[in-house]
Design an enzyme around this catalytic site. Structure first.
Site, mmCIF file in Angstrom:
data_model
loop_
_atom_site.group_PDB
_atom_site.id
_atom_site.type_symbol
_atom_site.label_atom_id
_atom_site.label_comp_id
_atom_site.label_asym_id
_atom_site.label_seq_id
_atom_site.Cartn_x
_atom_site.Cartn_y
_atom_site.Cartn_z
ATOM 1 C CG ASN A 102 44.844 33.858 37.644
ATOM 2 O OD1 ASN A 102 45.650 33.450 38.408
ATOM 3 N ND2 ASN A 102 44.000 34.610 37.860
ATOM 4 C CB SER A 104 51.331 29.109 45.131
ATOM 5 O OG SER A 104 51.072 29.610 46.103
ATOM 6 C CG MET A 110 45.980 36.291 47.461
ATOM 7 S SD MET A 110 44.981 34.917 47.959
ATOM 8 C CE MET A 110 43.529 35.174 46.502
ATOM 9 C CG HIS A 157 50.082 32.571 51.608
ATOM 10 N ND1 HIS A 157 50.688 31.266 51.667
ATOM 11 C CD2 HIS A 157 50.196 33.064 50.445
ATOM 12 C CE1 HIS A 157 50.990 31.173 50.328
ATOM 13 N NE2 HIS A 157 51.117 32.041 49.671
ATOM 14 C CE1 TYR A 159 46.103 31.019 51.782
ATOM 15 C CE2 TYR A 159 46.823 33.177 50.580
ATOM 16 C CZ TYR A 159 46.962 31.589 50.710
ATOM 17 O OH TYR A 159 47.641 30.710 49.803
ATOM 18 C CD GLU A 160 49.055 29.422 54.582
ATOM 19 O OE1 GLU A 160 49.222 28.208 54.854
ATOM 20 O OE2 GLU A 160 49.968 30.231 54.260
ATOM 21 C CG HIS A 216 53.051 26.662 49.709
ATOM 22 N ND1 HIS A 216 53.993 27.675 49.633
ATOM 23 C CD2 HIS A 216 52.058 26.931 49.138
ATOM 24 C CE1 HIS A 216 53.482 28.581 49.068
ATOM 25 N NE2 HIS A 216 52.399 28.283 48.668
ATOM 26 C CB ALA A 275 51.347 31.811 41.560
HETATM 27 N N1 HPA Z 1 44.298 36.831 42.427
HETATM 28 C C1 HPA Z 1 44.957 37.078 43.564
HETATM 29 N N2 HPA Z 1 46.138 35.961 43.774
HETATM 30 C C2 HPA Z 1 46.314 35.194 43.055
HETATM 31 C C3 HPA Z 1 45.673 35.263 41.672
HETATM 32 C C4 HPA Z 1 44.759 36.104 41.354
HETATM 33 O O1 HPA Z 1 43.854 36.056 40.254
HETATM 34 N N3 HPA Z 1 46.438 34.356 40.718
HETATM 35 C C5 HPA Z 1 47.358 33.682 41.620
HETATM 36 N N4 HPA Z 1 47.459 34.436 42.884
#
Ligand code: HPA
Length: 274
Positions: free
Chosen positions: A237, A32, A213, A85, A87-88, A63, A115
Protein backbone atom coordinates in the site's frame (compact mmCIF):
# COMPACT_ATOMS: atom_id res chain seq x y z
CA UNK A 1 14.16 -23.66 36.06
CA UNK A 2 14.19 -21.09 33.30
CA UNK A 3 16.28 -22.06 30.32
CA UNK A 4 18.51 -19.64 28.43
CA UNK A 5 17.66 -18.74 24.83
CA UNK A 6 20.60 -20.84 23.73
CA UNK A 7 19.39 -23.90 25.66
CA UNK A 8 15.86 -23.49 24.28
CA UNK A 9 17.12 -23.16 20.70
CA UNK A 10 19.32 -26.20 21.15
CA UNK A 11 16.42 -28.26 22.46
CA UNK A 12 14.27 -27.20 19.54
CA UNK A 13 17.12 -28.04 17.14
CA UNK A 14 17.59 -31.45 18.75
CA UNK A 15 13.86 -32.17 18.41
CA UNK A 16 13.93 -31.32 14.69
CA UNK A 17 17.11 -33.28 14.04
CA UNK A 18 15.52 -36.35 15.49
CA UNK A 19 12.75 -36.01 12.85
CA UNK A 20 15.29 -35.60 10.07
CA UNK A 21 19.07 -34.96 10.05
CA UNK A 22 18.75 -31.30 9.03
CA UNK A 23 21.72 -29.26 7.80
CA UNK A 24 20.05 -26.13 6.43
CA UNK A 25 22.29 -23.56 4.80
CA UNK A 26 19.58 -20.95 4.28
CA UNK A 27 16.71 -20.00 6.59
CA UNK A 28 13.78 -17.94 5.32
CA UNK A 29 11.24 -16.04 7.42
CA UNK A 30 8.03 -15.34 5.54
CA UNK A 31 5.95 -12.24 6.13
CA UNK A 32 2.22 -11.55 6.08
CA UNK A 33 0.43 -13.10 3.13
CA UNK A 34 3.66 -14.62 1.77
CA UNK A 35 3.19 -18.19 2.95
CA UNK A 36 2.97 -19.52 -0.62
CA UNK A 37 6.74 -19.07 -0.97
CA UNK A 38 7.12 -22.29 1.05
CA UNK A 39 5.36 -24.29 -1.68
CA UNK A 40 8.61 -24.35 -3.68
CA UNK A 41 10.23 -26.72 -1.21
CA UNK A 42 10.80 -30.32 -2.37
CA UNK A 43 10.59 -33.32 -0.02
CA UNK A 44 9.22 -31.02 2.67
CA UNK A 45 9.31 -31.87 6.33
CA UNK A 46 6.42 -29.83 7.73
CA UNK A 47 6.31 -29.25 11.47
CA UNK A 48 3.63 -27.10 13.11
CA UNK A 49 5.21 -24.57 15.46
CA UNK A 50 3.12 -25.94 18.31
CA UNK A 51 5.04 -29.26 18.10
CA UNK A 52 8.47 -27.63 18.43
CA UNK A 53 9.74 -27.25 22.01
CA UNK A 54 9.90 -23.60 23.19
CA UNK A 55 8.45 -22.26 19.95
CA UNK A 56 5.92 -19.44 20.32
CA UNK A 57 2.56 -19.86 18.56
CA UNK A 58 1.55 -17.47 15.80
CA UNK A 59 -1.88 -15.89 16.08
CA UNK A 60 -2.21 -13.24 13.38
CA UNK A 61 -4.37 -13.77 10.31
CA UNK A 62 -2.32 -14.69 7.24
CA UNK A 63 0.30 -16.69 9.13
CA UNK A 64 0.22 -20.47 9.01
CA UNK A 65 2.56 -21.13 11.91
CA UNK A 66 4.70 -23.98 10.70
CA UNK A 67 8.23 -24.80 9.75
CA UNK A 68 8.98 -26.28 6.34
CA UNK A 69 12.37 -27.90 5.82
CA UNK A 70 13.59 -29.39 2.58
CA UNK A 71 15.30 -28.71 -0.72
CA UNK A 72 14.81 -25.60 -2.80
CA UNK A 73 16.79 -25.35 -6.02
CA UNK A 74 19.32 -27.80 -4.69
CA UNK A 75 19.86 -25.96 -1.43
CA UNK A 76 18.81 -27.23 1.97
CA UNK A 77 16.44 -24.63 3.41
CA UNK A 78 14.44 -23.98 6.54
CA UNK A 79 11.33 -21.90 5.98
CA UNK A 80 9.43 -20.26 8.80
CA UNK A 81 5.89 -19.89 7.53
CA UNK A 82 4.37 -17.46 9.98
CA UNK A 83 6.27 -14.97 12.11
CA UNK A 84 5.83 -13.29 15.45
CA UNK A 85 5.25 -9.59 15.91
CA UNK A 86 5.74 -7.34 18.90
CA UNK A 87 2.20 -6.04 18.46
CA UNK A 88 0.79 -9.50 19.19
CA UNK A 89 2.27 -9.27 22.66
CA UNK A 90 5.27 -11.54 22.12
CA UNK A 91 8.55 -10.64 23.76
CA UNK A 92 11.49 -9.83 21.51
CA UNK A 93 13.06 -13.12 22.60
CA UNK A 94 10.00 -14.90 21.17
CA UNK A 95 9.92 -12.74 18.03
CA UNK A 96 13.53 -13.66 17.29
CA UNK A 97 13.42 -17.31 18.39
CA UNK A 98 13.32 -18.57 14.77
CA UNK A 99 16.65 -16.82 14.16
CA UNK A 100 18.20 -18.51 17.19
CA UNK A 101 16.86 -21.84 15.96
CA UNK A 102 18.37 -21.21 12.52
CA UNK A 103 21.66 -20.40 14.24
CA UNK A 104 21.46 -23.56 16.37
CA UNK A 105 20.89 -25.65 13.23
CA UNK A 106 23.97 -24.15 11.61
CA UNK A 107 22.34 -21.95 8.96
CA UNK A 108 24.64 -19.42 7.31
CA UNK A 109 22.16 -17.17 5.54
CA UNK A 110 18.88 -15.63 6.69
CA UNK A 111 16.37 -14.32 4.16
CA UNK A 112 13.60 -12.19 5.65
CA UNK A 113 10.45 -11.02 3.90
CA UNK A 114 7.65 -8.69 4.93
CA UNK A 115 4.73 -6.65 3.76
CA UNK A 116 5.35 -2.91 4.00
CA UNK A 117 3.80 0.43 3.23
CA UNK A 118 5.52 2.43 0.49
CA UNK A 119 6.76 5.81 1.67
CA UNK A 120 8.87 6.46 -1.43
CA UNK A 121 6.55 8.12 -3.99
CA UNK A 122 8.07 6.00 -6.78
CA UNK A 123 6.73 2.82 -5.18
CA UNK A 124 3.36 1.30 -5.99
CA UNK A 125 1.44 -1.62 -4.46
CA UNK A 126 2.85 -4.93 -5.68
CA UNK A 127 6.43 -3.65 -6.01
CA UNK A 128 9.27 -5.71 -4.56
CA UNK A 129 11.90 -3.82 -2.57
CA UNK A 130 15.35 -5.04 -1.62
CA UNK A 131 16.01 -3.74 1.89
CA UNK A 132 19.46 -2.15 1.84
CA UNK A 133 19.34 -0.67 5.35
CA UNK A 134 16.89 -0.08 8.17
CA UNK A 135 15.89 2.35 10.89
CA UNK A 136 14.96 0.76 14.19
CA UNK A 137 11.99 2.88 15.30
CA UNK A 138 10.58 0.24 17.65
CA UNK A 139 12.02 1.89 20.71
CA UNK A 140 13.63 -1.32 21.88
CA UNK A 141 16.26 -3.87 20.87
CA UNK A 142 16.18 -7.69 21.06
CA UNK A 143 19.74 -7.78 22.44
CA UNK A 144 18.88 -5.83 25.61
CA UNK A 145 19.80 -7.87 28.68
CA UNK A 146 22.71 -10.12 29.60
CA UNK A 147 24.78 -11.15 26.59
CA UNK A 148 25.75 -14.74 25.93
CA UNK A 149 29.13 -14.48 24.17
CA UNK A 150 28.59 -17.94 22.71
CA UNK A 151 25.63 -16.54 20.75
CA UNK A 152 27.33 -13.32 19.67
CA UNK A 153 29.18 -10.17 20.77
CA UNK A 154 27.89 -7.64 23.33
CA UNK A 155 28.05 -4.76 20.85
CA UNK A 156 27.56 -6.19 17.36
CA UNK A 157 28.23 -3.96 14.39
CA UNK A 158 25.30 -3.29 12.08
CA UNK A 159 27.43 -1.76 9.38
CA UNK A 160 26.22 -3.12 7.10
CA UNK A 161 23.06 -4.84 8.43
CA UNK A 162 22.25 -6.45 5.06
CA UNK A 163 25.05 -8.42 3.43
CA UNK A 164 26.33 -6.55 0.34
CA UNK A 165 27.21 -9.63 -1.75
CA UNK A 166 23.73 -11.06 -1.16
CA UNK A 167 22.18 -7.72 -2.19
CA UNK A 168 24.26 -7.87 -5.37
CA UNK A 169 23.18 -11.44 -5.97
CA UNK A 170 19.54 -10.37 -5.61
CA UNK A 171 20.00 -7.45 -8.04
CA UNK A 172 21.53 -9.75 -10.64
CA UNK A 173 18.89 -12.43 -10.12
CA UNK A 174 16.12 -9.84 -10.56
CA UNK A 175 17.73 -8.57 -13.75
CA UNK A 176 18.07 -12.07 -15.19
CA UNK A 177 14.44 -12.84 -14.33
CA UNK A 178 13.31 -9.50 -15.78
CA UNK A 179 11.76 -8.58 -12.45
CA UNK A 180 11.60 -4.98 -11.34
CA UNK A 181 13.36 -4.75 -7.97
CA UNK A 182 13.22 -1.47 -6.07
CA UNK A 183 15.64 -0.76 -3.24
CA UNK A 184 15.42 1.21 -0.08
CA UNK A 185 15.49 1.78 3.63
CA UNK A 186 12.91 0.02 5.84
CA UNK A 187 11.71 1.68 9.01
CA UNK A 188 10.45 -0.74 11.64
CA UNK A 189 7.66 0.33 14.01
CA UNK A 190 5.77 -1.72 16.59
CA UNK A 191 2.22 -1.13 15.30
CA UNK A 192 -0.48 -2.34 15.51
CA UNK A 193 -1.97 1.06 14.72
CA UNK A 194 -1.02 2.23 11.25
CA UNK A 195 1.01 5.43 11.09
CA UNK A 196 -0.44 8.91 11.30
CA UNK A 197 0.05 11.27 8.34
CA UNK A 198 2.52 13.30 10.42
CA UNK A 199 4.53 10.15 11.25
CA UNK A 200 4.71 9.13 7.60
CA UNK A 201 5.92 12.58 6.58
CA UNK A 202 8.51 12.45 9.35
CA UNK A 203 9.66 8.96 8.25
CA UNK A 204 10.09 10.22 4.68
CA UNK A 205 12.33 13.00 5.99
CA UNK A 206 14.31 10.49 8.05
CA UNK A 207 15.19 8.68 4.84
CA UNK A 208 12.80 5.73 4.99
CA UNK A 209 11.37 4.25 1.78
CA UNK A 210 9.03 1.71 3.37
CA UNK A 211 7.44 1.13 6.76
CA UNK A 212 6.45 -2.09 8.48
CA UNK A 213 5.94 -3.82 11.80
CA UNK A 214 8.55 -6.59 11.67
CA UNK A 215 11.97 -7.65 10.38
CA UNK A 216 14.18 -5.25 12.36
CA UNK A 217 14.38 -7.50 15.48
CA UNK A 218 15.12 -10.61 13.42
CA UNK A 219 17.80 -8.80 11.41
CA UNK A 220 19.49 -7.45 14.55
CA UNK A 221 19.62 -10.94 16.08
CA UNK A 222 20.81 -12.47 12.80
CA UNK A 223 23.72 -10.02 12.73
CA UNK A 224 24.49 -10.84 16.37
CA UNK A 225 24.42 -14.53 15.42
CA UNK A 226 26.88 -13.98 12.56
CA UNK A 227 24.36 -14.89 9.87
CA UNK A 228 24.48 -13.24 6.48
CA UNK A 229 21.25 -11.37 5.86
CA UNK A 230 19.09 -10.60 2.85
CA UNK A 231 15.63 -9.02 3.10
CA UNK A 232 12.77 -8.02 0.84
CA UNK A 233 9.58 -6.02 1.30
CA UNK A 234 6.47 -6.43 -0.76
CA UNK A 235 5.01 -2.95 -1.01
CA UNK A 236 1.33 -3.54 -0.27
CA UNK A 237 0.00 0.00 0.00
CA UNK A 238 1.21 3.54 -0.32
CA UNK A 239 2.03 5.13 3.00
CA UNK A 240 2.48 8.81 2.38
CA UNK A 241 -0.05 10.23 4.79
CA UNK A 242 -2.79 11.00 2.33
CA UNK A 243 -6.31 10.42 3.60
CA UNK A 244 -7.52 8.58 0.53
CA UNK A 245 -4.90 5.85 0.93
CA UNK A 246 -5.71 4.41 4.33
CA UNK A 247 -3.86 1.14 4.92
CA UNK A 248 -6.03 -1.89 5.64
CA UNK A 249 -4.88 -5.27 6.89
CA UNK A 250 -7.06 -7.22 4.42
CA UNK A 251 -5.69 -5.28 1.43
CA UNK A 252 -2.14 -5.74 2.75
CA UNK A 253 -2.63 -9.52 2.79
CA UNK A 254 -4.22 -9.59 -0.67
CA UNK A 255 -1.45 -7.59 -2.34
CA UNK A 256 1.23 -9.61 -0.55
CA UNK A 257 -0.40 -12.86 -1.68
CA UNK A 258 -0.54 -11.74 -5.31
CA UNK A 259 3.14 -10.71 -5.24
CA UNK A 260 4.15 -13.91 -3.45
CA UNK A 261 4.89 -15.97 -6.56
CA UNK A 262 7.17 -13.22 -7.97
CA UNK A 263 9.02 -12.95 -4.69
CA UNK A 264 9.30 -16.75 -4.56
CA UNK A 265 10.91 -16.80 -8.02
CA UNK A 266 13.40 -14.14 -6.95
CA UNK A 267 14.33 -15.84 -3.68
CA UNK A 268 14.54 -19.19 -5.46
CA UNK A 269 17.00 -17.73 -7.94
CA UNK A 270 19.10 -16.19 -5.17
CA UNK A 271 19.10 -19.48 -3.28
CA UNK A 272 20.27 -21.34 -6.38
CA UNK A 273 23.23 -18.96 -6.68
CA UNK A 274 24.25 -18.42 -3.09
N1 HPA B 1 2.41 0.52 7.76
C1 HPA B 1 2.96 -0.37 8.60
N2 HPA B 1 3.09 -1.64 8.34
C2 HPA B 1 2.61 -2.08 7.15
C3 HPA B 1 2.00 -1.22 6.24
C4 HPA B 1 1.88 0.16 6.57
O1 HPA B 1 1.36 0.98 5.80
N3 HPA B 1 1.64 -1.97 5.15
C5 HPA B 1 2.03 -3.24 5.43
N4 HPA B 1 2.62 -3.32 6.64
Amino acid sequence: MTLTVKAKAQEAARFLRQLRPLRPRVAVILGSGLGAVAEEVREPLVVPYRDIPHFPLSTVEGHAGRLVAGLWNGQEVLIFQGRFHLYEGYSLAEVTFPVRLAQALGAEVLVVTNAAGGINPEFKPGDLMLITDHINFMGTNPLIGPNDPELGPRFPSLTPPYTPFLCDLARRAAEDLHLDLKEGVYIGVTGPSFETPAELKAFARLGADAVGMSTVPEVIVANHAGLKVLAFSVITNSARGEVEEVAQHRAVLDVAASSGPRLARLIGEVIARV
